[in-house]
Design an enzyme around this catalytic site. Sequence first.
Site, PDB file in Angstrom:
ATOM      1  N   HIS A 220     -16.018 -70.917  -2.613  1.00  0.00           N
ATOM      2  CA  HIS A 220     -16.577 -71.196  -1.301  1.00  0.00           C
ATOM      3  C   HIS A 220     -18.044 -71.630  -1.366  1.00  0.00           C
ATOM      4  CE1 HIS A 220     -16.907 -71.701   2.903  1.00  0.00           C
ATOM      5  NE2 HIS A 220     -18.083 -71.137   2.779  1.00  0.00           N
ATOM      6  N   HIS A 371      -8.382 -81.173   5.954  1.00  0.00           N
ATOM      7  CA  HIS A 371      -9.663 -80.489   6.240  1.00  0.00           C
ATOM      8  C   HIS A 371     -10.743 -80.885   5.237  1.00  0.00           C
ATOM      9  CE1 HIS A 371     -12.646 -77.294   6.669  1.00  0.00           C
ATOM     10  NE2 HIS A 371     -12.370 -76.850   5.456  1.00  0.00           N
ATOM     11  N   HIS A 373     -10.878 -83.421   3.258  1.00  0.00           N
ATOM     12  CA  HIS A 373     -11.273 -84.834   3.216  1.00  0.00           C
ATOM     13  C   HIS A 373     -12.191 -85.185   4.385  1.00  0.00           C
ATOM     14  CE1 HIS A 373      -8.441 -85.203  -0.090  1.00  0.00           C
ATOM     15  NE2 HIS A 373      -9.092 -86.306  -0.382  1.00  0.00           N
ATOM     16  N   ARG A 436       0.866 -79.167   0.267  1.00  0.00           N
ATOM     17  CA  ARG A 436      -0.179 -79.837  -0.509  1.00  0.00           C
ATOM     18  C   ARG A 436       0.164 -79.711  -1.995  1.00  0.00           C
ATOM     19  NH1 ARG A 436      -5.528 -75.896  -0.904  1.00  0.00           N
ATOM     20  NH2 ARG A 436      -6.210 -77.566  -2.267  1.00  0.00           N
ATOM     21  N   ARG A 437      -0.644 -80.309  -2.854  1.00  0.00           N
ATOM     22  CA  ARG A 437      -0.475 -80.273  -4.317  1.00  0.00           C
ATOM     23  C   ARG A 437       0.951 -80.642  -4.731  1.00  0.00           C
ATOM     24  NH1 ARG A 437      -2.065 -74.862  -3.365  1.00  0.00           N
ATOM     25  NH2 ARG A 437      -4.287 -74.460  -3.618  1.00  0.00           N
TER      26      ARG A 437
HETATM   27 FE1  HAS Z   1     -13.504 -75.366   4.271  1.00  0.00          FE
HETATM   28  C1  HAS Z   1     -10.586 -74.718   2.492  1.00  0.00           C
HETATM   29  C2  HAS Z   1     -12.978 -72.535   6.124  1.00  0.00           C
HETATM   30  C3  HAS Z   1     -16.534 -75.813   5.860  1.00  0.00           C
HETATM   31  C4  HAS Z   1     -14.356 -77.701   1.913  1.00  0.00           C
HETATM   32  N1  HAS Z   1     -12.634 -76.099   2.541  1.00  0.00           N
HETATM   33  C5  HAS Z   1     -11.424 -75.708   1.997  1.00  0.00           C
HETATM   34  C6  HAS Z   1     -11.188 -76.468   0.801  1.00  0.00           C
HETATM   35  C7  HAS Z   1     -12.270 -77.282   0.611  1.00  0.00           C
HETATM   36  C8  HAS Z   1     -13.166 -77.047   1.727  1.00  0.00           C
HETATM   37  C9  HAS Z   1     -12.505 -78.233  -0.540  1.00  0.00           C
HETATM   38  O1  HAS Z   1     -11.239 -70.030   5.959  1.00  0.00           O
HETATM   39  C10 HAS Z   1      -9.925 -76.388  -0.074  1.00  0.00           C
HETATM   40  C11 HAS Z   1     -10.049 -75.485  -1.249  1.00  0.00           C
HETATM   41  C12 HAS Z   1      -8.757 -75.503  -2.032  1.00  0.00           C
HETATM   42  O2  HAS Z   1      -8.602 -76.386  -2.884  1.00  0.00           O
HETATM   43  O3  HAS Z   1      -7.899 -74.661  -1.775  1.00  0.00           O
HETATM   44  N2  HAS Z   1     -14.521 -74.383   5.763  1.00  0.00           N
HETATM   45  C13 HAS Z   1     -14.123 -73.263   6.394  1.00  0.00           C
HETATM   46  C14 HAS Z   1     -15.112 -72.891   7.399  1.00  0.00           C
HETATM   47  C15 HAS Z   1     -16.096 -73.829   7.344  1.00  0.00           C
HETATM   48  C16 HAS Z   1     -15.729 -74.756   6.290  1.00  0.00           C
HETATM   49  C17 HAS Z   1     -15.053 -71.712   8.326  1.00  0.00           C
HETATM   50  N3  HAS Z   1     -15.102 -76.547   3.963  1.00  0.00           N
HETATM   51  C18 HAS Z   1     -16.256 -76.571   4.726  1.00  0.00           C
HETATM   52  C19 HAS Z   1     -17.172 -77.515   4.166  1.00  0.00           C
HETATM   53  C20 HAS Z   1     -16.570 -78.059   3.042  1.00  0.00           C
HETATM   54  C21 HAS Z   1     -15.269 -77.422   2.945  1.00  0.00           C
HETATM   55  C22 HAS Z   1     -18.547 -77.810   4.707  1.00  0.00           C
HETATM   56  C23 HAS Z   1     -17.035 -79.063   2.065  1.00  0.00           C
HETATM   57  C24 HAS Z   1     -18.174 -79.670   2.083  1.00  0.00           C
HETATM   58  N4  HAS Z   1     -12.044 -73.954   4.327  1.00  0.00           N
HETATM   59  C25 HAS Z   1     -12.047 -72.853   5.129  1.00  0.00           C
HETATM   60  C26 HAS Z   1     -10.892 -71.988   4.792  1.00  0.00           C
HETATM   61  C27 HAS Z   1     -10.227 -72.603   3.746  1.00  0.00           C
HETATM   62  C28 HAS Z   1     -10.967 -73.828   3.477  1.00  0.00           C
HETATM   63  C29 HAS Z   1     -10.501 -70.718   5.392  1.00  0.00           C
HETATM   64  C30 HAS Z   1      -8.976 -72.089   2.999  1.00  0.00           C
HETATM   65  C31 HAS Z   1      -7.757 -72.546   3.632  1.00  0.00           C
HETATM   66  C32 HAS Z   1      -6.529 -72.163   2.833  1.00  0.00           C
HETATM   67  O4  HAS Z   1      -5.680 -71.485   3.399  1.00  0.00           O
HETATM   68  O5  HAS Z   1      -6.399 -72.543   1.668  1.00  0.00           O
HETATM   69  C33 HAS Z   1     -17.345 -73.810   8.205  1.00  0.00           C
HETATM   70  O6  HAS Z   1     -18.452 -73.660   7.388  1.00  0.00           O
HETATM   71  C34 HAS Z   1     -17.498 -74.969   9.116  1.00  0.00           C
HETATM   72  C35 HAS Z   1     -18.713 -74.846  10.023  1.00  0.00           C
HETATM   73  C36 HAS Z   1     -19.066 -76.157  10.626  1.00  0.00           C
HETATM   74  C37 HAS Z   1     -19.254 -76.416  11.915  1.00  0.00           C
HETATM   75  C38 HAS Z   1     -19.581 -77.824  12.367  1.00  0.00           C
HETATM   76  C39 HAS Z   1     -21.023 -78.028  12.811  1.00  0.00           C
HETATM   77  C40 HAS Z   1     -21.241 -79.469  13.109  1.00  0.00           C
HETATM   78  C41 HAS Z   1     -22.317 -80.215  12.734  1.00  0.00           C
HETATM   79  C42 HAS Z   1     -22.337 -81.691  13.054  1.00  0.00           C
HETATM   80  C43 HAS Z   1     -23.111 -82.016  14.324  1.00  0.00           C
HETATM   81  C44 HAS Z   1     -22.910 -83.441  14.657  1.00  0.00           C
HETATM   82  C45 HAS Z   1     -23.824 -84.253  15.223  1.00  0.00           C
HETATM   83  C46 HAS Z   1     -23.455 -85.652  15.449  1.00  0.00           C
HETATM   84  C47 HAS Z   1     -25.170 -83.804  15.606  1.00  0.00           C
HETATM   85  C48 HAS Z   1     -19.148 -75.372  12.956  1.00  0.00           C
HETATM   86  C49 HAS Z   1     -23.464 -79.635  11.998  1.00  0.00           C
HETATM   87  C50 HAS Z   1     -23.147 -85.946  16.890  1.00  0.00           C
HETATM   88  C51 HAS Z   1     -21.966 -86.809  16.967  1.00  0.00           C
HETATM   89  C52 HAS Z   1     -21.336 -87.232  18.072  1.00  0.00           C
HETATM   90  C53 HAS Z   1     -20.111 -88.081  17.938  1.00  0.00           C
HETATM   91  C54 HAS Z   1     -21.770 -86.895  19.442  1.00  0.00           C
HETATM   92 CU    CU Z   2     -14.245 -71.531   1.888  1.00  0.00          CU
END
Ligand code: HAS
Ligand code: CU
Length: 545
Positions: A220, A371, A373, A436-437
Site C-alpha cells: 500500500h 481501479h 489503471h 483479474r489476472r
Molecule cells: Fe488503491 C487496490 C483502496 C488509492 C493503486 N490500489 C489497488 C491496487 C493498486 C492500487 C495498484 O481498500 C491493486 C493491488 C493489487 O495488485 O492487488 N486505493 C484505495 C483507497 C485509496 C486508493 C482507499 N490506489 C490508490 C492510489 C493508487 C492505488 C492513489 C496508485 C497510485 N486500493 C484500495 C483497496 C485495494 C486497492 C482496498 C484492494 C482491493 C482488493 O480487493 O484487492 C485512497 O487513497 C483514495 C483517496 C483519493 C481520493 C480522491 C481525491 C481527489 C483528488 C483530485 C481532485 C481533482 C481536481 C480536479 C482538483 C479521495 C485529490 C478537478 C476536476 C474536475 C473535472 C472538476
Molecule cells: Cu492499498
Amino acid sequence: MEIFNFSKKESRLYMAFMHVTFISLLVGGLMGLLQTLVRSGKYTLPFNIDYYTILTTHGVILGLVLTTFFIVGFQFSLMGKTVGISDKQLMWGWISFWVMLVGTVLSAWMILTGEASVLYTFYTPLRAHPIFYIGLTLVIVGSWIAAFTNFRQLYVWKKAHKGDKSPLLAFMVVINMIMWFVATLGVAYSVIVLILPWSLGYVATVNVLLTRTLFWYFGHPLVYFWLLPAYMAWYAIIPKIIGGKLFSDSLARLAFILLLMFSIPVGFHHQLTEPGIDPTWKFIQVVLTFMVVIPSLMTAFSLFATFEITGRRKGYNSLFGWFKKLPWKDVRFLAPFVGMAAFIPGGAGGIINASHQVNSLVHNTIWITGHFHLTVATTVILTFFGIAYWLIPHLTGRRLTPRLNKLGIIQTFIWAIGMTIMSTSMHIQGLIGGPRRSAFSKYAGGDQVSTWISYQIWQAIGGTILFIGILLMFYIFIQLAFFAPRGYEEYPIAEEEVDAEKSPKILENWYLWIGITIALILFAYTIPMIDIIKHSPPGSIPFDW
Ligand code: HAS
Ligand code: CU
C-alpha cells in the site's frame, strides 16, 4: 526562495533516470497491449510465449521499474533545485542509479526467459528463479542509496540555514523517502530472509501468509510512493504554471505528514478476504485506510482553491468563470489536470474497495484492475508526463516547441479516451464477476462468461488506443531529449500565497512524525503478526510451472 541552477553533470544524472523511464514505458506498454488482445479471445501469443510472462513483465516494468526510476530521478532534481547537491552526493546518485539498473536487468532477464512468471506481487508459493529476487533486492537497495542521499542533502542545507524551515519540495521528497524506506524494510525482509533461501532450495517451505502480509505492508505505501511525487507537482508546480501561487504551505506539509503516518498501517485492506487474519485487525486497518483518504481530500480542496483564487485574481468573477480561463492549451497543465480529474472516480473506487463488505464483491475481479489503471496509470502517469514536458527540455537545454506542446495535448486526449474505454469496461466486467489476472478462457461455456466477452473486446480497443498514446509519448520524449531546438525551458516552482514564515515549527519535528508513524505501525501490525507466526498452517513447498 533560493533556486539552484543545474550543472551539466547534474542534468546528466537526472536524465539517466528519465531514459530508463521512457524505455520502460515502451516495453511495458507493449505487454499491456498484448494482454488486452489475448483477453479479447481473438489473438494468441506467438512463439509459445506464456500469458503470465507478459503479465509479469507489464506489472514489474511499469509498476515497479518505470515508477521508481522516474520518481528517484525527479526527486533528485527537486532536491538539486531547492537545496543543491554536492559532488559527493552526485556520485552517490550515480551509484544508486547503477545499482537499480543492474537489479532491473537481472529481474527482467529472468522474467523474459519465463523463469519468473510470478506477477509483480510475487505471491508465494509461486516460485521464481533466485536471480529475480536478487534483482528486486538491488532495485530496492539502489533506491535506499537515493533516499539517504536525499536525507543528507536536506541535512547539509539545514546546517547552513539554521532556523530556516526547509524548502517545501525538499520537505516533501524527504517525507516520501522516509515512507518508502520504512515500507521497503518489510518487503526486503520477506525477500531476503523468507523467500530467497526457499527459492534457492536451502529451506523446504515458506510461510505463505507471512510473505503476503509483508508484501502488503509494503504494497500500500508503494501506491503512495507513486502518488506523492504527483502531489508535489500539484501543490508546488502547477500553481506556477497557471500563473498563481501555492495555496498554503502549512496545509501541504500537513497533508504529507498525514500521508506518512497513515500510508503504512493499512496493508490489510488488500487482504480482507485472506483467511488467517483476525477480522478485528482487518477492521482497525480499514479505519486507518479511511484516515489516509483525508489528506487526499485536503489536496482536492487545496487544488480547487488554487484554481479559483488564480482565476479570480485574473479578473474572472462569475461563479465558475475562472474555470474556463485555466490554461487549457498548455500541456504542462492539461495532462496533470486530466490526471486529477481521473482521481475523482479513482479515489472513489478506492473507498469502495476499502469498505470491508463491498470488497468481497470486487476483490480478485477485474474491477480492481480498472481501479489501478485510473489511479496509477492515469492520475500518476499523466502527471509524470506533465512533468516530463518541462523537465526533459530543462535538463537537455531544449524547448518544448508549440508543435510538441500540441502533440502533447493530442497525447493527453488519446490517453483520456483510451483509458475511459478500458477502465470503464474493466469496472463493469468486474461487477459481473469477471476475474483479474486471467488469460482468455471459455470456462467451459458458462452463461455468466458470455456476459464478459464484449467488455474484454472493449478493453482491447481501449488498450490499442492507449498503446498509440504510448508511441506518441515516446516520440515526444525522443524529440525533447535529442532533437528539439536548443533553448531554455523553465523549472516551475510556485511561490507561496500566505507568508511562509508563519508555518508552525512543529511541522518540521521529524522525531514526532516518525515516532507516531512507527507507533501506528506497531499498533496495527504487532498482534496480528504474532498471530500469523504462531498459528499459520505448515509452510508451503514451491509451486513451479
Ligand atoms: Fe488503491 C487496490 C483502496 C488509492 C493503486 N490500489 C489497488 C491496487 C493498486 C492500487 C495498484 O481498500 C491493486 C493491488 C493489487 O495488485 O492487488 N486505493 C484505495 C483507497 C485509496 C486508493 C482507499 N490506489 C490508490 C492510489 C493508487 C492505488 C492513489 C496508485 C497510485 N486500493 C484500495 C483497496 C485495494 C486497492 C482496498 C484492494 C482491493 C482488493 O480487493 O484487492 C485512497 O487513497 C483514495 C483517496 C483519493 C481520493 C480522491 C481525491 C481527489 C483528488 C483530485 C481532485 C481533482 C481536481 C480536479 C482538483 C479521495 C485529490 C478537478 C476536476 C474536475 C473535472 C472538476
Ligand atoms: Cu492499498
